[in-house]
Design a protein around this motif. Structure first.
Motif, PDB file in Angstrom:
ATOM      1  N   GLU A 173       0.819  -1.213   0.000  1.00  0.00           N
ATOM      2  CA  GLU A 173       0.000   0.000   0.000  1.00  0.00           C
ATOM      3  C   GLU A 173       0.857   1.269   0.000  1.00  0.00           C
ATOM      4  O   GLU A 173       0.378   2.350  -0.367  1.00  0.00           O
ATOM      5  N   THR A 176       0.895   2.599  -3.495  1.00  0.00           N
ATOM      6  CA  THR A 176      -0.365   3.275  -3.819  1.00  0.00           C
ATOM      7  C   THR A 176      -0.400   4.671  -3.210  1.00  0.00           C
ATOM      8  O   THR A 176      -0.795   5.642  -3.852  1.00  0.00           O
ATOM      9  N   LYS A 177       0.049   4.762  -1.968  1.00  0.00           N
ATOM     10  CA  LYS A 177       0.064   6.058  -1.274  1.00  0.00           C
ATOM     11  C   LYS A 177       0.989   7.044  -1.990  1.00  0.00           C
ATOM     12  O   LYS A 177       0.639   8.208  -2.180  1.00  0.00           O
ATOM     13  N   GLU A 179       1.966   6.928  -5.198  1.00  0.00           N
ATOM     14  CA  GLU A 179       1.403   7.254  -6.511  1.00  0.00           C
ATOM     15  C   GLU A 179       0.306   8.308  -6.376  1.00  0.00           C
ATOM     16  O   GLU A 179       0.231   9.251  -7.172  1.00  0.00           O
ATOM     17  N   LYS A 180      -0.526   8.181  -5.355  1.00  0.00           N
ATOM     18  CA  LYS A 180      -1.586   9.168  -5.113  1.00  0.00           C
ATOM     19  C   LYS A 180      -0.978  10.542  -4.827  1.00  0.00           C
ATOM     20  O   LYS A 180      -1.422  11.553  -5.376  1.00  0.00           O
ATOM     21  N   LYS A 183       0.404  12.075  -8.053  1.00  0.00           N
ATOM     22  CA  LYS A 183      -0.651  12.607  -8.919  1.00  0.00           C
ATOM     23  C   LYS A 183      -1.228  13.911  -8.376  1.00  0.00           C
ATOM     24  O   LYS A 183      -1.490  14.840  -9.129  1.00  0.00           O
ATOM     25  N   GLU A 184      -1.388  13.986  -7.055  1.00  0.00           N
ATOM     26  CA  GLU A 184      -1.904  15.219  -6.440  1.00  0.00           C
ATOM     27  C   GLU A 184      -0.920  16.372  -6.647  1.00  0.00           C
ATOM     28  O   GLU A 184      -1.334  17.516  -6.822  1.00  0.00           O
TER      29      GLU A 184
END
Length: 187
Positions: A173, A176-177, A179-180, A183-184
């Motif tokens: 995870e 995922t964190k 990558e988020k 993107k932000e």
């Protein structure tokens, strides 16, 4: 801050004299690649590999003062040496052995902190990898500060280095964190 830079320079000089693979990480790297943040100690990664730790630990403990009792046993168990200067400034040395840590010390470059004062620090990408892997609240804040200041990051390298580390830690995870967050920051 001048005391901290003096300690960082002393550690750097010692590692260079030993011809060791190292780089300064943590708060000093963050101050260069991200936003200014108060730091109270000097953190560095020293690439020692597996099975050679004692040689490095012994040399460091001969030259510097430990912050704890049983420093050698602690370092062998935890892969970190906790040292301090005479005036109480902490020095945390991570004993690197993974391919990422080898790469991080190889990629590190000397960056100017003050006129005529350069420190060998990890790259912005390697700082992101190490902060994401640590996965503490303050590490994600630090990553955000790097993303605000650095525009041309090698994200392929970041994810290539981070993926095997999070698999080892069994915490996918984290990818995922990150990558988020990436993107932000592009918005």
């Amino acid at each position: 801050m001048t005391d901290l830079i003096s300690v960082a320079l002393e550690m750097q000089k010692f590692c260079e004299e030993q011809d060791w693979k190292f780089c300064i990480i943590g708060g000093f790297a963050l101050q260069y690649w991200g936003e200014q943040r108060l730091t109270k100690d000097v953190d560095l990664t020293l690439f020692v590999g597996f099975g050679y730790e004692e040689k490095f630990i012994d040399a460091l403990l001969e030259k510097f003062t430990s912050r704890i009792d049983d420093a050698k046993d602690f370092a062998l168990r935890n892969r970190v040496i906790l040292l301090e200067t005479e005036n109480g400034i902490g020095i945390d040395i991570s004993l690197g052995a993974f391919p990422f840590e080898d790469s991080m010390t190889e990629r590190a470059k000397y960056q100017e902190y003050l006129p005529n004062v350069s420190l060998k620090i990890c790259t912005a990408e390697d700082l992101i990898v190490s902060k994401a892997f640590a996965d503490r609240g303050k590490d994600w804040i630090d990553i955000q500060s790097v993303l605000l200041k650095q525009e041309n990051l090698d994200w392929r390298y970041v994810f290539e280095q981070l993926k095997p580390l999070v698999e080892l830690k069994e915490e996918p995870e984290i990818l995922t964190k990150l990558e988020k967050l990436r993107k932000e920051s592009d918005l």
